[in-house]
Design a protein around this motif. Structure first.
Motif, PDB file in Angstrom:
ATOM      1  N   LEU A 178      65.015 -12.707 -26.507  1.00  0.00           N
ATOM      2  CA  LEU A 178      64.348 -12.256 -25.156  1.00  0.00           C
ATOM      3  C   LEU A 178      63.502 -13.160 -24.837  1.00  0.00           C
ATOM      4  CD1 LEU A 178      64.244  -8.729 -25.364  1.00  0.00           C
ATOM      5  CD2 LEU A 178      65.926  -9.986 -24.333  1.00  0.00           C
ATOM      6  N   PHE A 179      62.720 -13.790 -25.714  1.00  0.00           N
ATOM      7  CA  PHE A 179      61.512 -14.817 -25.404  1.00  0.00           C
ATOM      8  C   PHE A 179      62.264 -16.025 -24.735  1.00  0.00           C
ATOM      9  CE2 PHE A 179      58.187 -18.101 -26.594  1.00  0.00           C
ATOM     10  CZ  PHE A 179      57.450 -17.540 -25.530  1.00  0.00           C
ATOM     11  N   ALA A 180      63.210 -16.438 -25.736  1.00  0.00           N
ATOM     12  CA  ALA A 180      64.195 -17.876 -25.371  1.00  0.00           C
ATOM     13  C   ALA A 180      64.785 -17.836 -24.126  1.00  0.00           C
ATOM     14  CB  ALA A 180      64.972 -17.877 -26.529  1.00  0.00           C
ATOM     15  N   GLY A 181      65.102 -16.611 -23.874  1.00  0.00           N
ATOM     16  CA  GLY A 181      65.825 -16.447 -22.564  1.00  0.00           C
ATOM     17  C   GLY A 181      64.780 -16.325 -21.487  1.00  0.00           C
ATOM     18  N   ALA A 182      63.815 -15.949 -21.466  1.00  0.00           N
ATOM     19  CA  ALA A 182      62.824 -15.760 -20.591  1.00  0.00           C
ATOM     20  C   ALA A 182      62.247 -17.286 -20.192  1.00  0.00           C
ATOM     21  CB  ALA A 182      61.606 -14.724 -20.818  1.00  0.00           C
ATOM     22  N   ILE A 183      61.881 -17.789 -21.254  1.00  0.00           N
ATOM     23  CA  ILE A 183      61.163 -19.137 -20.943  1.00  0.00           C
ATOM     24  C   ILE A 183      62.436 -19.960 -20.637  1.00  0.00           C
ATOM     25  CG2 ILE A 183      60.212 -21.174 -22.569  1.00  0.00           C
ATOM     26  CD1 ILE A 183      58.423 -18.678 -21.829  1.00  0.00           C
ATOM     27  N   GLY A 184      63.457 -19.994 -21.266  1.00  0.00           N
ATOM     28  CA  GLY A 184      64.636 -21.015 -20.672  1.00  0.00           C
ATOM     29  C   GLY A 184      65.048 -20.688 -19.296  1.00  0.00           C
ATOM     30  N   ALA A 185      65.006 -19.653 -18.819  1.00  0.00           N
ATOM     31  CA  ALA A 185      65.270 -19.459 -17.446  1.00  0.00           C
ATOM     32  C   ALA A 185      64.227 -19.835 -16.592  1.00  0.00           C
ATOM     33  CB  ALA A 185      65.214 -17.955 -17.184  1.00  0.00           C
ATOM     34  N   ASN A 186      62.969 -19.871 -16.979  1.00  0.00           N
ATOM     35  CA  ASN A 186      61.675 -20.655 -16.194  1.00  0.00           C
ATOM     36  C   ASN A 186      61.821 -22.020 -16.347  1.00  0.00           C
ATOM     37  OD1 ASN A 186      59.957 -18.386 -14.966  1.00  0.00           O
ATOM     38  ND2 ASN A 186      59.872 -17.656 -17.162  1.00  0.00           N
TER      39      ASN A 186
ATOM     40  N   GLY B  29      56.333 -14.025 -19.644  1.00  0.00           N
ATOM     41  CA  GLY B  29      57.611 -14.009 -20.391  1.00  0.00           C
ATOM     42  C   GLY B  29      57.346 -13.185 -21.871  1.00  0.00           C
ATOM     43  N   THR B  30      56.131 -13.445 -22.341  1.00  0.00           N
ATOM     44  CA  THR B  30      56.065 -12.976 -23.579  1.00  0.00           C
ATOM     45  C   THR B  30      55.872 -11.353 -23.345  1.00  0.00           C
ATOM     46  OG1 THR B  30      54.581 -14.880 -24.337  1.00  0.00           O
ATOM     47  CG2 THR B  30      54.345 -12.854 -25.554  1.00  0.00           C
TER      48      THR B  30
ATOM     49  N   GLY C  25      66.735 -14.163 -17.048  1.00  0.00           N
ATOM     50  CA  GLY C  25      66.897 -14.851 -18.502  1.00  0.00           C
ATOM     51  C   GLY C  25      67.008 -13.876 -19.588  1.00  0.00           C
ATOM     52  N   MET C  26      66.131 -12.695 -19.571  1.00  0.00           N
ATOM     53  CA  MET C  26      66.206 -11.989 -20.500  1.00  0.00           C
ATOM     54  C   MET C  26      67.652 -11.209 -20.539  1.00  0.00           C
ATOM     55  SD  MET C  26      62.209 -10.545 -20.936  1.00  0.00           S
ATOM     56  CE  MET C  26      62.854  -9.010 -20.940  1.00  0.00           C
TER      57      MET C  26
END
Length: 99
Positions: free
Chosen positions: A51-59, A21-22, A83-84
């Protein structure tokens, strides 16, 4: 940094999903900033965090969903990109664009 990793680990984010995600958020920041350049250098920081919040939130949200993908690289990569994508659409609609 260790506090962020332990907080995200408490939410159920695997370390490989955090790393992927990072990396994805870092690469996506350069692409998204081309469309939201009006804020200057701050647009890099804002875009990366979104974008980081979207990636981690989706995970986190899709942790219980079973996909026919490998768990080490493929699954976190596909979910992070999804998520991104959602986060970038919101950023493009909300932030001023380069016209």
């Amino acid at each position: 940094m260790l506090a962020v990793i332990s907080l995200l680990g408490g939410l159920g984010v695997a370390p490989d999903a955090l790393a992927i995600g990072t990396i994805c958020a870092g690469l996506g920041t350069f692409i998204l900033t081309r469309h939201t350049v009006q804020l200057g250098v701050m647009s890099y920081v804002i875009n990366f965090l979104a974008l980081f919040a979207g990636a981690i939130g989706a995970n986190v949200l899709l942790a219980g969903v079973r996909l026919p993908l490998g768990f080490s690289i493929e699954r976190p990569l596909i979910i992070s990109i999804g998520g991104m994508l959602f986060a970038s659409l919101i950023m493009i609609l909300v932030m001023p664009r380069n016209r």
